[in-house]
Design an enzyme around this catalytic site. Structure first.
Site, PDB file in Angstrom:
ATOM      1  N   GLU A  63       8.995  -4.332  10.430  1.00 44.80           N
ATOM      2  CA  GLU A  63       9.456  -3.043   9.891  1.00 44.80           C
ATOM      3  C   GLU A  63      10.038  -2.174  10.993  1.00 44.80           C
ATOM      4  O   GLU A  63       9.405  -1.941  12.026  1.00 44.80           O
ATOM      5  CB  GLU A  63       8.269  -2.333   9.206  1.00 44.80           C
ATOM      6  CG  GLU A  63       8.671  -0.988   8.620  1.00 44.80           C
ATOM      7  CD  GLU A  63       7.659  -0.431   7.603  1.00 44.80           C
ATOM      8  OE1 GLU A  63       6.691  -1.140   7.241  1.00 44.80           O
ATOM      9  OE2 GLU A  63       7.862   0.712   7.167  1.00 44.80           O
ATOM     10  N   ASP A 118      -1.066  -6.066  -0.246  1.00 43.62           N
ATOM     11  CA  ASP A 118      -1.505  -5.464   1.014  1.00 43.62           C
ATOM     12  C   ASP A 118      -3.010  -5.266   1.018  1.00 43.62           C
ATOM     13  O   ASP A 118      -3.568  -4.696   0.061  1.00 43.62           O
ATOM     14  CB  ASP A 118      -0.867  -4.076   1.180  1.00 43.62           C
ATOM     15  CG  ASP A 118       0.380  -4.102   2.035  1.00 43.62           C
ATOM     16  OD1 ASP A 118       0.522  -5.011   2.870  1.00 43.62           O
ATOM     17  OD2 ASP A 118       1.222  -3.202   1.865  1.00 43.62           O
ATOM     18  N   ASP A 146       0.840  -1.204   0.000  1.00 40.42           N
ATOM     19  CA  ASP A 146       0.000   0.000   0.000  1.00 40.42           C
ATOM     20  C   ASP A 146       0.876   1.255   0.000  1.00 40.42           C
ATOM     21  O   ASP A 146       0.366   2.378  -0.032  1.00 40.42           O
ATOM     22  CB  ASP A 146      -1.012  -0.014   1.159  1.00 40.42           C
ATOM     23  CG  ASP A 146      -0.353  -0.138   2.515  1.00 40.42           C
ATOM     24  OD1 ASP A 146       0.892  -0.195   2.586  1.00 40.42           O
ATOM     25  OD2 ASP A 146      -1.089  -0.170   3.525  1.00 40.42           O
ATOM     26  N   SER A 147       2.204   1.054  -0.035  1.00 40.62           N
ATOM     27  CA  SER A 147       3.123   2.177  -0.273  1.00 40.62           C
ATOM     28  C   SER A 147       2.855   2.777  -1.657  1.00 40.62           C
ATOM     29  O   SER A 147       3.325   3.875  -1.956  1.00 40.62           O
ATOM     30  CB  SER A 147       4.583   1.724  -0.165  1.00 40.62           C
ATOM     31  OG  SER A 147       4.807   0.558  -0.944  1.00 40.62           O
ATOM     32  N   GLU A 205      -1.581  -5.691   8.463  1.00 32.96           N
ATOM     33  CA  GLU A 205      -0.828  -5.131   9.584  1.00 32.96           C
ATOM     34  C   GLU A 205      -1.549  -5.452  10.895  1.00 32.96           C
ATOM     35  O   GLU A 205      -2.775  -5.398  10.960  1.00 32.96           O
ATOM     36  CB  GLU A 205      -0.707  -3.612   9.423  1.00 32.96           C
ATOM     37  CG  GLU A 205       0.078  -3.218   8.195  1.00 32.96           C
ATOM     38  CD  GLU A 205       0.270  -1.701   8.053  1.00 32.96           C
ATOM     39  OE1 GLU A 205      -0.139  -0.944   8.962  1.00 32.96           O
ATOM     40  OE2 GLU A 205       0.845  -1.284   7.027  1.00 32.96           O
ATOM     41  N   LYS A 261      -1.388  -9.458   2.643  1.00 26.67           N
ATOM     42  CA  LYS A 261      -0.639  -9.043   3.833  1.00 26.67           C
ATOM     43  C   LYS A 261      -1.517  -8.099   4.643  1.00 26.67           C
ATOM     44  O   LYS A 261      -2.241  -7.283   4.078  1.00 26.67           O
ATOM     45  CB  LYS A 261       0.673  -8.357   3.440  1.00 26.67           C
ATOM     46  CG  LYS A 261       1.450  -7.791   4.628  1.00 26.67           C
ATOM     47  CD  LYS A 261       2.897  -7.476   4.288  1.00 26.67           C
ATOM     48  CE  LYS A 261       3.160  -6.133   3.694  1.00 26.67           C
ATOM     49  NZ  LYS A 261       2.727  -4.967   4.514  1.00 26.67           N
TER      50      LYS A 261
HETATM   51  O1  KIV Z   1       3.599  -1.122   1.587  1.00 25.18           O
HETATM   52  C1  KIV Z   1       4.768  -1.534   1.572  1.00 25.18           C
HETATM   53  O2  KIV Z   1       5.546  -1.270   0.644  1.00 25.18           O
HETATM   54  C2  KIV Z   1       5.204  -2.364   2.696  1.00 25.18           C
HETATM   55  C3  KIV Z   1       6.670  -2.653   2.799  1.00 25.18           C
HETATM   56  C4  KIV Z   1       7.415  -1.454   3.207  1.00 25.18           C
HETATM   57  C5  KIV Z   1       6.934  -3.813   3.684  1.00 25.18           C
HETATM   58  O3  KIV Z   1       4.419  -2.763   3.485  1.00 25.18           O
END
Ligand code: KIV
Length: 271
Positions: A189, A90, A51-52, A122, A120
Site C-alpha cells: 500500500e 482482514d 478493516d476499512s 499487516e 490478511k
Molecule cells: O482494509 C482495506 O480495505 C485494505 C485495502 C486498502 C488493501 O486493507
C-alpha cells in the site's frame, strides 16, 4: 454486465498461476452481501473484507476500532454473496498482535464463523510466529506491507511509505520473509512504483498494489471509493469509475420530493 455462468472458483493456486502467466489480479473490497454479489457476478478475482469497514461502514476515523465480531459479521455476509471469488478477511487490530496463539484463535474464528477462504495481516518480520502458526491450521495468509493503517499512530501520517533507502530495504526484506513464512500473496500500500515493481519481481507470490503503480501483479481499491460513494477522500492513486455520491443524493432528493408531493406511490404502485 456480463454474468459468469461457468464458475471456476478462484483459489490461492489460481492466483499463483495468474502471476506466472502475467495475468493481472483484480481485487476490491466488500462488507455486505449485495455488494459481494455484484462484484462476484462481474468477475472480480478476490474480494477483500477489509478493516476499512471501520471507516466506510462505521464512520470511524481509523481502522483500529473495528472488532473481530464485527469483521466476522461482515465476512459472513460477503461469503454468502460470493460464488467464484476468493474471499479474504482482514484480521482486525488487536486480534493478532498479542501472540501467535491469539492470532491463530482469531483466524480460526474467522474461518469457522464466516466461511471465508483466507486472512490478511499487516506487518513483516514481527508477525513471523503468527503467520507460521496460522498456516499450521491450514489457513492461507495474505501479507500487507507499506502503509499499514493499523499502525497509523506510529507513522503519524497517511503519506507514501518507504521513500527512503532504509525503509525501502527493510520492505524488500520483509516481502521476501513473508514469502518464506508461507504467505500466498502480498498487498503493498502506497509505496513508490519502482520499489513495488522490484518487490513483485523479487518474489514468486502475487503482489497486489494500492497506490503502488502498475508494475505489480494486481490492483486493489476500496469499492466505495472507486464508485465515488465517498467524496472527501481523493488520493492520487484513486480512480473513480462513478460519482455515486452525487447520483444517489439526486435520487434521494427526488424521492423526498415525490413523497412530500404525493406523487409516490402512484395508482400503479399500490394494491
Ligand atoms: O482494509 C482495506 O480495505 C485494505 C485495502 C486498502 C488493501 O486493507
Amino acid at each position: 454486465m456480463s454474468v459468469h455462468k461457468e464458475i471456476k472458483k478462484v483459489t490461492t493456486n489460481v492466483l499463483h498461476e495468474m502471476k506466472l502467466r502475467g495475468e493481472k489480479i483484480a481485487m476490491l473490497t466488500a462488507y455486505d452481501y449485495t455488494m459481494a454479489k455484484i462484484l462476484d457476478s462481474a468477475g472480480i478475482d478476490v474480494i477483500l473484507v477489509g478493516d476499512s469497514a471501520s471507516n466506510v461502514m462505521a464512520g470511524h476515523e481509523t481502522t483500529l476500532p473495528i472488532t473481530l465480531d464485527q469483521m466476522i459479521y461482515h465476512a459472513g455476509s460477503v461469503v454468502r454473496g460470493s460464488k467464484r471469488a476468493l474471499v479474504v478477511i482482514d484480521l482486525p487490530f488487536g486480534s493478532y498482535q498479542g501472540n501467535s496463539k491469539e492470532a491463530l484463535t482469531s483466524a480460526i474464528r474467522i474461518m469457522k464463523e464466516s466461511g471465508a477462504h483466507a486472512v490478511k495481516m499487516e506487518g513483516g518480520r514481527e508477525i513471523k510466529d503468527s503467520v507460521e502458526r496460522i498456516l499450521t491450521a491450514g489457513i492461507p495468509v495474505m501479507g500487507h506491507l507499506g502503509l499499514t493503517p493499523q499502525s497509523i499512530y506510529k507513522f503519524g501520517t497517511y503519506e507514501v511509505r518507504a521513500k527512503k533507502g532504509d525503509e525501502a530495504e527493510r520492505l524488500l526484506e520483509d516481502a521476501s520473509l513473508l514469502e518464506q513464512y508461507g504467505c500466498f500473496a502480498l498487498v503493498l500500500e502506497k509505496i513508490p512504483a519502482t520499489l513495488a515493481k522490484e518487490v513483485a519481481k523479487s518474489i514468486s507470490i502475487p503482489v497486489i498494489g494500492i497506490g503502488a503503480g502498475v508494475g505489480v501483479d494486481g490492483q486493489v481499491l476500496v469499492t466505495h471509493d472507486m464508485l465515488g460513494m465517498t467524496h472527501e477522500f481523493s488520493p492520487r492513486f484513486l480512480r473513480r469509475y462513478l460519482n455515486l455520491y452525487e447520483s444517489m443524493g439526486t435520487a434521494f432528493e427526488q424521492y423526498i420530493k415525490d413523497v412530500k408531493s404525493c406523487d409516490f406511490p402512484s395508482d400503479k404502485e399500490q394494491y
